[in-house]
Design a protein around this motif. Structure first.
Motif, PDB file in Angstrom:
ATOM      1  N   MET A 172       0.845  -1.190   0.000  1.00 25.76           N
ATOM      2  CA  MET A 172       0.000   0.000   0.000  1.00 25.76           C
ATOM      3  C   MET A 172       0.885   1.247   0.000  1.00 25.76           C
ATOM      4  O   MET A 172       1.781   1.362   0.827  1.00 25.76           O
ATOM      5  N   PRO A 173       0.609   2.197  -0.903  1.00 27.90           N
ATOM      6  CA  PRO A 173       1.339   3.460  -0.860  1.00 27.90           C
ATOM      7  C   PRO A 173       1.019   4.233   0.430  1.00 27.90           C
ATOM      8  O   PRO A 173      -0.109   4.195   0.921  1.00 27.90           O
ATOM      9  N   LEU A 174       2.011   4.941   0.934  1.00 28.57           N
ATOM     10  CA  LEU A 174       1.837   5.729   2.160  1.00 28.57           C
ATOM     11  C   LEU A 174       0.659   6.686   2.037  1.00 28.57           C
ATOM     12  O   LEU A 174      -0.080   6.901   3.007  1.00 28.57           O
ATOM     13  N   LEU A 175       0.455   7.261   0.860  1.00 30.70           N
ATOM     14  CA  LEU A 175      -0.641   8.223   0.657  1.00 30.70           C
ATOM     15  C   LEU A 175      -1.975   7.653   1.122  1.00 30.70           C
ATOM     16  O   LEU A 175      -2.761   8.328   1.790  1.00 30.70           O
ATOM     17  N   TRP A 176      -2.241   6.391   0.767  1.00 30.84           N
ATOM     18  CA  TRP A 176      -3.553   5.821   1.101  1.00 30.84           C
ATOM     19  C   TRP A 176      -3.645   5.487   2.585  1.00 30.84           C
ATOM     20  O   TRP A 176      -4.736   5.553   3.161  1.00 30.84           O
TER      21      TRP A 176
END
Ligand code: FES
Length: 135
Positions: A1-5
């Motif tokens: 999972m990307p940090l943004l999400w």
């Protein structure tokens, strides 16, 4: 999972925006242990144990920038502005009195489709002036 999400959907801090998703626009900019980072392409596992600073945070430089942004009516649509402010915070954290050239270099990876670049540059200079006045 990307940090943004993780920041947006798990932590619930939605000031950090999704723009391109491929490290090109800067809308998702955050500071990780003080380093400007595009959170859309950073695996959340990279951030474990590190300090993540988002637009919801507060620091002296970000507060001077917020004041200058408001005085200069910088945003137009506003979508990119949290990323712009985080990039500008990173610049002022590293450089006390940035020149136009410093600002251009530091802000070059943050895109504004409304073209607020001139107001952004002016506001960064204003934030430096506000900071210097406060000393
Ligand atoms: Fe991350 Fe554009 S959304 S750089």
């Amino acid at each position: 999972m990307p940090l943004l999400w993780a920041i947006r959907d798990i932590v619930g801090l939605t000031g950090t925006k999704f723009g391109c998703g491929v490290s090109q626009c800067g809308a998702c900019s955050v500071l990780i242990d003080g380093t400007l980072t595009k959170s859309c392409s950073m695996p959340v596992s990279y951030a474990f144990g590190k300090e993540i600073f988002t637009i919801e945070g507060s620091s002296p430089n970000l507060e001077f920038l917020r004041e200058a942004w408001n005085e200069g009516n910088v945003p137009q649509c506003g979508y990119c502005q949290s990323g712009q402010l985080i990039a500008a915070t990173s610049l002022l954290d590293a450089t006390e009195n940035p020149t136009d050239k410093d600002i251009d270099a530091a802000m070059s990876s943050n895109i504004c489709r409304c073209g607020t670049y001139t107001r952004i540059k002016k506001a960064i200079h204003k934030a430096v002036a506000l900071k210097n006045e406060s000393i």
